[in-house]
Write an enzyme that holds these catalytic residues in place. Structure first.
Site, PDB file in Angstrom:
ATOM      1  N   GLU A  94       0.698  -1.207  -0.092  1.00  0.00           N
ATOM      2  CA  GLU A  94       0.098   0.310   0.054  1.00  0.00           C
ATOM      3  C   GLU A  94       0.782   1.199  -0.100  1.00  0.00           C
ATOM      4  O   GLU A  94       0.665   2.313  -0.628  1.00  0.00           O
ATOM      5  CB  GLU A  94      -1.027  -0.008   1.281  1.00  0.00           C
ATOM      6  CG  GLU A  94      -1.819  -1.277   1.197  1.00  0.00           C
ATOM      7  CD  GLU A  94      -1.276  -2.466   2.090  1.00  0.00           C
ATOM      8  OE1 GLU A  94      -2.251  -3.265   2.608  1.00  0.00           O
ATOM      9  OE2 GLU A  94      -0.038  -2.288   2.240  1.00  0.00           O
ATOM     10  N   CYS A 125       0.609   1.864   6.842  1.00  0.00           N
ATOM     11  CA  CYS A 125      -0.001   2.410   5.322  1.00  0.00           C
ATOM     12  C   CYS A 125      -1.268   3.199   5.641  1.00  0.00           C
ATOM     13  O   CYS A 125      -1.683   3.908   4.550  1.00  0.00           O
ATOM     14  CB  CYS A 125      -0.310   1.014   4.720  1.00  0.00           C
ATOM     15  SG  CYS A 125       1.296   0.291   4.273  1.00  0.00           S
TER      16      CYS A 125
END
Length: 193
Positions: A94, A125
């Site tokens: 991510e 993330c």
């Protein structure tokens, strides 16, 4: 669930506007809403994120993948975990995706995009997703399920679900997940033990 911070026009109005129901309230007063929309297109994109996790594993990395889809349903970017091959503990799928997206797409435009992740984004993330301006997250395996699969997971996990990270921000981010858990779990089986 989708976190939405309280607003000047009141939590009840937010709930009605989003077609969601309140689930709980965080310590800071953010209202956590359940708005689990998951369409056939979502399933297709999430399956691709899971395939990217498989690719990451096959290339010697942790099994995580993600992709970014615009408001018209077009895949804009894809990324996989590269923690081991790049020797960088921050190279989660991510975060790799957010780095690419931030270089190419303005934050206001990213608000109309959806990030699909094979596994629930970790706190790091989730913070990057928040700062990028991405407006929606759909994920496969939950962080809690992953922690149960990882040997020593209790010590390696920041016990802060992405919904909690987003709930502390100043803008709403819709979150839908977990979905396709069996498929997402399969990519981790035998990897961590």
């Amino acid at each position: 669930m989708s976190p939405v911070r309280g607003s000047a026009w009141g939590g009840a109005h937010i709930v009605a506007a989003l077609g969601a129901r309140p689930v709980s309230t965080s310590a800071e007063g953010a209202i956590l809403l359940e708005a689990m929309t998951f369409t056939a297109a979502d399933a297709h994109h999430l399956a691709r994120a899971i395939a990217l996790a498989r690719d990451a594993r096959n290339h010697g990395n942790h099994p995580f993948g993600s992709l970014l889809v615009d408001g018209d349903g077009r895949v804009v970017l894809e990324a996989a975990n590269s923690v081991l091959t790049e020797h960088d503990c921050t190279n989660h799928a991510e975060l790799n995706l957010v780095r690419l997206a931030s270089r190419r797409i303005d934050a206001p435009v990213l608000g109309g995009h959806t990030l699909y992740a094979s596994t629930e984004p970790c706190a790091m993330c989730a913070g990057a997703i928040y700062w990028s301006g991405i407006g929606r997250v759909v994920y496969g395996l939950s962080g809690a399920e992953l922690a149960g699969m990882v040997e020593g997971g209790e010590e390696l996990e920041l016990k802060l679900p992405c919904r909690e990270v987003f709930a502390r921000g100043g803008r709403p981010i819709e979150v839908s997940g977990p979905h396709l858990e069996a498929e997402a779990r399969a990519e981790h089986e035998g990897f961590w033990g």
